[in-house]
Scaffold this active site. Structure first.
Site, PDB file in Angstrom:
ATOM      1  N   ARG A   1      42.589  43.739  22.678  1.00 38.14           N
ATOM      2  CA  ARG A   1      41.118  43.716  22.611  1.00 38.14           C
ATOM      3  C   ARG A   1      40.556  45.045  22.111  1.00 38.14           C
ATOM      4  NH1 ARG A   1      42.432  40.438  26.940  1.00 38.14           N
ATOM      5  NH2 ARG A   1      42.591  42.300  28.214  1.00 38.14           N
TER       6      ARG A   1
ATOM      7  N   GLU B   1      53.648  48.723  36.724  1.00 41.62           N
ATOM      8  CA  GLU B   1      54.031  48.382  38.086  1.00 41.62           C
ATOM      9  C   GLU B   1      55.198  47.397  38.126  1.00 41.62           C
ATOM     10  OE1 GLU B   1      50.269  46.427  36.770  1.00 41.62           O
ATOM     11  OE2 GLU B   1      50.832  48.502  36.819  1.00 41.62           O
TER      12      GLU B   1
END
Length: 182
Positions: free
Chosen positions: A69, A106
């Protein structure tokens, strides 16, 4: 920088909030996903975001949009400023040679890349543009990648910052300007 407003006098953050779609339990239970797609699909929303980001990036030699984006936003901002845009791609999407930066997520690692040939970044002022600042790993890697290529990266600008995830601390000392903070 004060509160940015659209031509109607409405703050840009209010426009973003009104158009953002919230998706509960995505991508996993307990997450309240903020989908900016409706903001970008709305003529006034896109114009408001583009104008506000262009104000932040004024004075840049080039803007860099992060996959994916950030490409849309970076291109719109670059057009508004009359400068070029550099696409910072996910690993493996560009032909060699490339400059790359691997970083930890993560759930594993990821890599960002830019072309090593054809674009001289040394000494150029580049403002990074992206949609969301969450944990900060992608934005920090983009800044490190550009700096390692010789660019001056005075700041980054994002549409939405998820303040509870600590991204701003992770990218420090890179200055970040956010149009909306939640």
């Amino acid at each position: 920088m004060g509160v940015r407003e659209v031509s109607s006098g409405r703050p840009v953050a209010d426009v973003i909030k009104a158009l953002t779609r919230e998706v509960p339990d995505f991508p996993e239970p307990g997450i309240q996903f903020k989908d900016l797609t409706p903001v970008l699909a709305d003529r006034d929303g896109l114009a408001a975001v583009t104008d506000a980001l262009a104000e932040i990036a004024a004075g840049a030699d080039l803007v860099a949009g992060i996959d994916a984006r950030g490409f849309l936003l970076g291109g719109a901002v670059a057009h508004r400023l009359g400068i070029g845009v550099l696409a910072i791609r996910k690993g493996g999407k560009l032909p060699p040679p490339v400059h790359s930066q691997t970083y930890t997520l993560e759930y594993g690692t990821a890599t960002l890349e830019i072309p090593a040939d054809g674009i001289d970044l040394a000494g150029r002022r580049i403002v990074i543009i992206d949609d969301v600042l969450a944990t900060g790993g992608t934005l920090a890697a983009a800044g490190a990648l550009l700096a390692a290529s010789g660019a001056e990266v005075p700041m980054a600008a994002v549409v939405l910052e998820l303040s509870g995830l600590g991204g701003r601390d992770k990218v420090a000392p890179l200055q970040v300007s956010s149009l909306q903070i939640v």
